[in-house]
Structure formats: C-alpha cells, structure tokens
Design a protein around this motif. Sequence first.
Motif, PDB file in Angstrom:
ATOM      1  N   ILE A  77      21.738 -45.146   0.159  1.00  0.00           N
ATOM      2  CA  ILE A  77      22.435 -44.739   1.327  1.00  0.00           C
ATOM      3  C   ILE A  77      23.559 -44.514   1.026  1.00  0.00           C
ATOM      4  O   ILE A  77      24.281 -44.812   0.245  1.00  0.00           O
ATOM      5  CB  ILE A  77      22.405 -46.118   2.302  1.00  0.00           C
ATOM      6  CG1 ILE A  77      21.027 -46.712   2.993  1.00  0.00           C
ATOM      7  CG2 ILE A  77      23.323 -45.993   3.458  1.00  0.00           C
ATOM      8  CD1 ILE A  77      21.137 -47.950   3.584  1.00  0.00           C
ATOM      9  N   GLU A  78      24.088 -43.355   1.793  1.00  0.00           N
ATOM     10  CA  GLU A  78      25.202 -42.803   1.725  1.00  0.00           C
ATOM     11  C   GLU A  78      26.194 -42.978   2.886  1.00  0.00           C
ATOM     12  O   GLU A  78      25.933 -42.651   4.033  1.00  0.00           O
ATOM     13  CB  GLU A  78      25.341 -41.222   1.239  1.00  0.00           C
ATOM     14  CG  GLU A  78      26.537 -40.571   0.681  1.00  0.00           C
ATOM     15  CD  GLU A  78      26.281 -38.955   0.370  1.00  0.00           C
ATOM     16  OE1 GLU A  78      27.459 -38.420   0.219  1.00  0.00           O
ATOM     17  OE2 GLU A  78      25.220 -38.485   0.680  1.00  0.00           O
ATOM     18  N   ILE A  79      27.526 -43.019   2.559  1.00  0.00           N
ATOM     19  CA  ILE A  79      28.538 -42.949   3.532  1.00  0.00           C
ATOM     20  C   ILE A  79      29.240 -41.557   3.706  1.00  0.00           C
ATOM     21  O   ILE A  79      29.712 -41.265   2.731  1.00  0.00           O
ATOM     22  CB  ILE A  79      29.808 -44.108   3.371  1.00  0.00           C
ATOM     23  CG1 ILE A  79      29.067 -45.664   3.203  1.00  0.00           C
ATOM     24  CG2 ILE A  79      30.730 -44.163   4.298  1.00  0.00           C
ATOM     25  CD1 ILE A  79      30.169 -46.675   2.780  1.00  0.00           C
ATOM     26  N   LYS A  80      28.931 -40.912   4.932  1.00  0.00           N
ATOM     27  CA  LYS A  80      29.020 -39.684   4.993  1.00  0.00           C
ATOM     28  C   LYS A  80      30.546 -39.437   5.458  1.00  0.00           C
ATOM     29  O   LYS A  80      31.348 -38.559   5.129  1.00  0.00           O
ATOM     30  CB  LYS A  80      28.167 -38.929   5.832  1.00  0.00           C
ATOM     31  CG  LYS A  80      26.918 -38.932   5.429  1.00  0.00           C
ATOM     32  CD  LYS A  80      26.473 -37.988   4.212  1.00  0.00           C
ATOM     33  CE  LYS A  80      26.895 -36.704   4.582  1.00  0.00           C
ATOM     34  NZ  LYS A  80      26.438 -35.954   3.252  1.00  0.00           N
ATOM     35  N   ALA A  81      30.942 -40.396   6.615  1.00  0.00           N
ATOM     36  CA  ALA A  81      32.265 -40.342   6.982  1.00  0.00           C
ATOM     37  C   ALA A  81      32.965 -41.600   7.601  1.00  0.00           C
ATOM     38  O   ALA A  81      31.927 -42.468   7.747  1.00  0.00           O
ATOM     39  CB  ALA A  81      32.499 -39.407   8.058  1.00  0.00           C
ATOM     40  N   VAL A  82      34.110 -41.884   7.495  1.00  0.00           N
ATOM     41  CA  VAL A  82      34.831 -43.224   7.914  1.00  0.00           C
ATOM     42  C   VAL A  82      36.087 -42.674   8.958  1.00  0.00           C
ATOM     43  O   VAL A  82      36.846 -41.774   8.441  1.00  0.00           O
ATOM     44  CB  VAL A  82      35.088 -44.191   6.733  1.00  0.00           C
ATOM     45  CG1 VAL A  82      35.838 -45.316   7.396  1.00  0.00           C
ATOM     46  CG2 VAL A  82      33.829 -44.096   5.873  1.00  0.00           C
TER      47      VAL A  82
ATOM     48  N   VAL B 296      26.534 -43.140   8.371  1.00  0.00           N
ATOM     49  CA  VAL B 296      25.553 -43.385   7.211  1.00  0.00           C
ATOM     50  C   VAL B 296      24.490 -42.538   7.226  1.00  0.00           C
ATOM     51  O   VAL B 296      23.941 -42.433   8.250  1.00  0.00           O
ATOM     52  CB  VAL B 296      25.376 -44.854   7.102  1.00  0.00           C
ATOM     53  CG1 VAL B 296      26.638 -45.655   6.489  1.00  0.00           C
ATOM     54  CG2 VAL B 296      24.965 -45.678   8.047  1.00  0.00           C
ATOM     55  N   ILE B 297      23.696 -42.161   6.018  1.00  0.00           N
ATOM     56  CA  ILE B 297      22.583 -41.615   6.135  1.00  0.00           C
ATOM     57  C   ILE B 297      21.754 -42.271   4.975  1.00  0.00           C
ATOM     58  O   ILE B 297      22.203 -42.656   3.865  1.00  0.00           O
ATOM     59  CB  ILE B 297      22.804 -40.094   5.880  1.00  0.00           C
ATOM     60  CG1 ILE B 297      21.296 -39.497   5.969  1.00  0.00           C
ATOM     61  CG2 ILE B 297      23.529 -39.869   4.683  1.00  0.00           C
ATOM     62  CD1 ILE B 297      21.372 -37.820   5.971  1.00  0.00           C
ATOM     63  N   SER B 298      20.349 -42.505   5.328  1.00  0.00           N
ATOM     64  CA  SER B 298      19.395 -42.997   4.259  1.00  0.00           C
ATOM     65  C   SER B 298      18.505 -41.816   3.656  1.00  0.00           C
ATOM     66  O   SER B 298      18.205 -40.980   4.315  1.00  0.00           O
ATOM     67  CB  SER B 298      18.493 -43.971   4.943  1.00  0.00           C
ATOM     68  OG  SER B 298      17.653 -44.406   3.922  1.00  0.00           O
TER      69      SER B 298
END
Length: 544
Positions: A228-233, A245-247
């Motif tokens: 899983i990647e954190i794309k933006a916060v 988040v995206i898997s």
Amino acid sequence: MAITSANQLELLQTAEAVAREKMIDPALVIEAMEESLARAAKSRYGAEMDIRVSIDRKTGKATFTRVRTVVADDELENYQAELTVEQAKQYMENPQIGDELRDEVPPVELGRIAAQSAKQVILQKVREAERDRQYEEFKDRVGTIINGVVKREEYGNVIVDVGRGEAVLRRNEKIGRESYRPNDRIRCYIKDVRREVRGPQIFLSRTAPEFMAELFKMEVPEIYDGIIEIKAVARDPGSRAKIAVISYDGSIDPVGACVGMRGSRVQAVVNELQGEKIDIIPWNEDAPTFLVNALQPAEVSKVVLDEDAGKIEVVVPDEQLSLAIGRRGQNVRLASQLTGLDIDIMTEAEESARRQAEFEERTKLFMDTLDLDEFFAQLLVSEGFTNLEEVAYVELDELLVIDGVDEGTAEELQARARDYLEEQNRKALEHARELGVEDSLVEFEGLTPQMIEALAEDGVKSLDDFATCADWELAGGWTTVDGQRVKDDGILEKFDVSLEEAQNLVMTARIQLGWVDPVELEGEDDAEEDALAEGEEAAAEDEA
C-alpha cells in the motif's frame, strides 16, 4: 609543565577518555593536542617559525620539529620558515623548490597561560569534532521519526534530547493544544538538519504531513512493505486530516488495512496526534473521481475539471453544501490540498442559475449580431453553438440539423456571421494602428486582429516587443504565493491561447528575427529525445 616521560602516557589516556566521553575518534583529540602544543612552541620560539608537533600513538612521546620550506630567491619572505635553494645546499643535496628541511627542537615547558591556551584549543577542536559527528549522524535521518526526551522550553520552543545531541521543536511545529514538561517522552519527525556556526541544528516537527505518513508506515505493515502506498496527505494539525492511499494488491483493501481491526491501527495514529480526526480516502488517477472521494462525507452531483487552470468546479445538492465546505472551510480546504486543485463549490440551484445566465447571454449575442429573433437564437444555443466563429466556419451540414433550417437559411446565417466578424476585424486593426502597432506584428502569422489589438493596448506594438514576451504573459498562468494559488492574467488568455501555443508563437517570432538558430533548436530537441530514449532503455533494462 614540560612534556616529560612521566606524563607522556597520560596524554594518550586523556585523549582516550575525552574521545569516549564525546563519542569521537581518539585520533581527532590527539591532533588537537598536537596543534595546541605547536601553538605553545611558537609562543616560545617565535610566531614566525613553522613548528609542528607529532605525538607517538603508542608511547605518547611528543616530538617538536622546526620546518623550513625551500622557495625561489624572489619569493623569500619569512626567513624563519623559508630558505633559498643556495641556503638549502648547506643542509641537503640537490634541493628543489618545495622541499622541506626538518630540525628537531627541544620540547617546551608550558606555563600557566600557555597551558590554559592549549586547553582552549583542545576543547575547541573537540567541540568541532563532536558537531561534525552529530551532523553526520543526523543528516541521513531527515524524513524519519525519532523518540526523544523533553529537556526544557524556551520562548515556546521545546528543546529535545535525542541521545547524542539536542533538537528543536519550534512553536509553529507543535500541535496547537500540546504542552510538555521536562523529562516527558516525545515522538517527532526530523524535518531538517543544518550545519550552522554554533553547531548542527536539528529541527523537529509534529505538524508536518510527512509525520502522519511515517506514523501510518509504522502502524500498517502493508505500507512498510510497499503493498500500500500513501499518495497524498493533507492536515489541519490537531483537528482533522485526509490521507489518500492506493493498494498494489487487488486482494487488499487499502482503506480497511489502514483502519485495522476495529480501528486499532488508525486509532494508534489518532492517539499520537492528540485526537486528530483522520479521513482515509482511496486514491484514484482520475482527478474528478479522486476529488469526489476527497470531499467525503459530502455527496457530489457533478464535477467539471479545467486542467489548464488547475481548477475544478463541484456541484453538490443544496442540503450538502455546508457539509462539503466543512466548519470554517476545513473540508474543502483539505480536499484542495490533497488533490492539488482549486475547488469551486456551488449548489445545484446556483449551477442551474449560472447555466441559465450563459444561455441568455449567448442567445442575446446571436440576436444582436446575426439579427435573429429570440426563438431562432435559442435554437442555435440549444444545438451547442457558443460563438460567432462556430456559426461562420462550421460545416453546413451541422446547421442543417436544426429544425426549420434549410440550405439557403444556413448559407445566410454563415454570410451574416462572416460579415460581422470581418467588420470587427477591420475595426480592431484600425484601432491597433491608431495605437502605433507596426506592420511586422500585423503581418506575423498566427495572430488575429483582435489579438493584435489586445497586444497593442498592453504596449506590445512590434515583433521585437512580442518576441521578448514570456509564454505565461501571453497565455496566463498560476503562481503559488504563501501557499495560495494566485491567477496571472495573460494578454491573449481571453482568446483561449494555451501555454504551448504561446511558446510556439514566441519562438517563431524569435526565429524570424534571427535571435534563435532553428538548426540549434532542432539539435536541442534531438538531444532531449535521445536522453528520453536512453532513460526509457535504462528503465527497461532495470525491469529486465
């Protein structure tokens, strides 16, 4: 104090003890001692002499050496530290410029002042070595989380003991309602490490979006493993946050994995952030879809994206407006930060009123310019015609699909539209010439009379003037000032000239004027293409 055999070993023991205490290389301490002894020797034998001291790393014996360098006759300045080739022949065979003559001199006795001076030199060197060690240790830890202990608070800034040094948590990097007392344990994000005169400065943060991302990485194994990647916060520290988040594994739900069993994972992050509410949102490459997710919990009826302006219009039901905006605009502000787009929210009623206004405006345009009655003008607008250029130069078949329009009527409509446009062009060109526009600009291909008029009104009256314009001055753009996107109006923006079109026009003008060689330009383009191709090949090799 003389350097005698009785205290030779004591030098080494002292160096070892200081090195252990400060966690630095013992060799650095010994080098500091050598320098301090050399300074003391210079005060005894003369400041102009080049005295060097060497301490044996095994026995601790200090050797004092006078060094004289061989120089050319016309470069001899310091008779104590330099000598000519002729003078050097008395001491060595075939001397060359740059050779050094070394003579051992008797050790010096350190008086009270000299000893104090030597101590200061050693302490200074030790401090410098300690700072270098601290900088080297922490510079590679920027972007990570560190645990520390609060030492004290100074003017709202918290000084944190991070093991081998001190770090600063500035007042604006603290979560609003947090307060700390000495010896409290604290977890922070290392935002920056800078080498400054007074030593390395380690700056911490608890409000940075990256702090939340790192906390999730610690709590969610799938993020740590890259599944899983954190794309933006986006954060409003201490109040609310959104994280996208995206898997990369279809069998794993990214939102569910971040929430955890009964919310255990997200709750651990919330507790660390003093109760900050966190919305976990599935990321999507499609900007409108991603925005709909980002505006949760509000429902969205329609999204209109303007990619050139980086702006997006969102239509929501009337009863959802306050929810979409959020308290003090918090929800829409966070959604804007998360997506990187300017968001304009309107209700369905407002959007309907705007569309009606546009319909009436276009209807009036066709009525006034083409001498049509209201019903016929409305038919044109209903079929999607928005301006006179579309009517004048569209294929005849597209006009014939309108109810009640035959071939003769369609030709008449186009003739009226073209006559009106030609008249407007003539007036625009006349006005531009009155303003002093030159033929070089009028004859430049790619500019309409209205564009030339707009340029002349802005002071651009020749091809030279036009060639000095920047692309954003013509097409407009957006600038970020203090975190807010500010619109830069372009001279030709109202004519829908894109940034790429503006670049091509300006470059063509520069080529015509001889400012740019088209052959060199093609070479640069080819080089860019080659570099891109090489990069793609390297990436393919890495994948293979």
